[in-house]
Structure formats: C-alpha cells, structure tokens
Scaffold this active site. Structure first.
Site, PDB file in Angstrom:
ATOM      1  CB  SER A 140      -0.846   0.104   1.218  1.00 10.23           C
ATOM      2  OG  SER A 140      -1.626   1.118   1.673  1.00 10.23           O
ATOM      3  CE1 TYR A 153      -4.230  -2.772   4.941  1.00 12.29           C
ATOM      4  CE2 TYR A 153      -3.527  -0.669   4.268  1.00 12.29           C
ATOM      5  CZ  TYR A 153      -3.322  -1.557   4.014  1.00 12.29           C
ATOM      6  OH  TYR A 153      -3.941  -0.816   2.236  1.00 12.29           O
TER       7      TYR A 153
END
Length: 244
Positions: A140, A153
């Site tokens: 990401s 995350y």
C-alpha cells in the site's frame, strides 16, 4: 487495443476472494478459463460467489498457519498444479498509536503479514517442484507515506515489501515469480470501512477512487506469461489527479 487472457488449464488461488479486489480477480480469472480456488474467512461472501460461478471455495483464516497449509495441499491434490496465487487478504482498523491495543496490533500482524508468510511458506515447495508459477501480494502507499491511525496497517504493508523482495530471490532459480502490487485508492471493504466519510470524499474529489475491477488488468498481466521477466518488483497503480 484489446488484451485477452487465456488461462484454460491453469489453477489460480485467490486469498481474500469473498470481496473487493480478490472477488473481482477470481471472477476475471474464471472468465479467462482458469480453475479458481477462493480462500477467505468470510464464509457467506464465498458462498454467494460460489453459487453464481465455478469457484472452488474454502473457508480459511490465513492467520492460522495449519489451516493455510492444509488448504494449499488440498488445492494441489485437487488440481495437480498451482499456476498463480493472488494474495489480497487484509484488515485495517484506524486507531492512534497510543490507543492501539496489543490485540489489535497483533491481529494486523497475524492477517496482513504472517498470513501472507504462511501462504508463501506453503506455496513455495509446490511451486519449486513445479518450476513455474507467479504470486502477487499486496502492499500500500501507506507503507511509505503513513496515515493518521493507520500505523498497524502501514507497518504490515511495509513488511510485505521486504518479504516479497526476499522471496523473489529465493524463487528465481526455480522459474517462479513474485511481485508486490500497490493498487492505489480502491473502493474495497477494507478502505471504505476504515476511512472516514470526509477522507473518502476528499479522494473522490481529487485523485478519484477506483473500483476493484479496475485493478484486475494489472493483476492478470502479472500472473500471465506476458510478465515472465517481472519479479521482485513493487508495482504502483497511480491515478492521474483530477482537476479541482
């Protein structure tokens, strides 16, 4: 220019097949002729997809190493080959670092990083034996940019890059490829359920938010013979900013 993928006779494993990018990938791979095995902890989501397609569905929590190994071995016994694995499973909950509990931190590690490791560890012997195959794992933009409340995350997605880079070197002598894909802003449950309404609206006004199906062409290319020389890379889908 039209691009057509032909995966007849191929087996594709999709982790996270019940929703989002995983679901879109599973559907596209089946439409291209592949035998698709969908893994997900979401039994209901898998059942819905399997009821309308040829998906072979298996309910698996990828944070459970024994369950992952059993699932991959079952795929091998059922199909006799694994040509591609697309590992989309992830969770994201936004919590500031000083409010982040041990359990929440650990669950992010278990699913987003350890889960991918368990899948790779189980896939490696079979793909090495086969001497072919392609894997796509997901990182990401938050891995390098961070975001408020997204430390857990972001940390796991940064870890994916190191895992993929190392895995690529180990797999290279066996003709097996692995890449990390950073898909950009995509309207998946992971994003929509973690981001605030204000954040989503801001992105929709500026960069735009892709639908899961828009990521699929990049994935299909990476697992196809057309990407035979691509391994150990981080591929970023970058949307062209919209005029404000």
């Amino acid at each position: 220019m039209n691009v057509i993928y032909e995966f007849s006779g191929r087996t594709v494993v999709v982790a996270g097949a019940a929703s989002g990018i995983g679901r879109a990938t599973a559907i596209a791979a089946m439409e291209a002729g592949a035998t698709v095995v969908g893994l997900d902890v979401d039994a209901d989501g898998l059942a819905v997809l399997a009821s309308t397609s040829r998906l072979i569905a298996r309910v698996v929590d990828i944070a459970d190493s024994a369950a992952v190994h059993a699932a991959i071995e079952e795929v091998w016994m059922l199909t006799g080959r694994i040509d591609a694995a697309v590992l989309t499973s992830a969770i994201q909950k936004r919590t500031p670092i000083d409010s982040l509990s041990d359990a929440e931190w650990q669950r992010h590690l278990d699913v987003n990083l350890s889960g991918v490791f368990y899948l790779l560890r189980s896939l490696f012997p079979r793909l090495k034996q086969q001497r072919s195959g392609s894997i796509v794992a997901f990182t990401s933009g938050l891995a390098t940019n961070g975001w408020h409340g997204a430390a857990a995350y972001a940390a796991t997605k940064a870890g994916i890059i190191g895992l993929v880079k190392s895995a690529a070197l180990e797999l290279r002598p066996f003709g097996v490829r692995i890449n990390a894909l950073s898909p950009g802003l995509v309207a998946t449950p992971v994003f929509l359920e973690s981001a605030s309404a204000e954040e989503i609206a801001m992105y929709e006004r500026s960069l735009g938010v892709s639908e899961p199906e828009e990521v699929v062409p990049t994935i299909l290319h990476l697992i196809s013979d057309g990407a035979a020389t691509i391994s150990g890379n981080v591929i970023e889908r970058r949307l062209i900013p919209r005029a404000i």
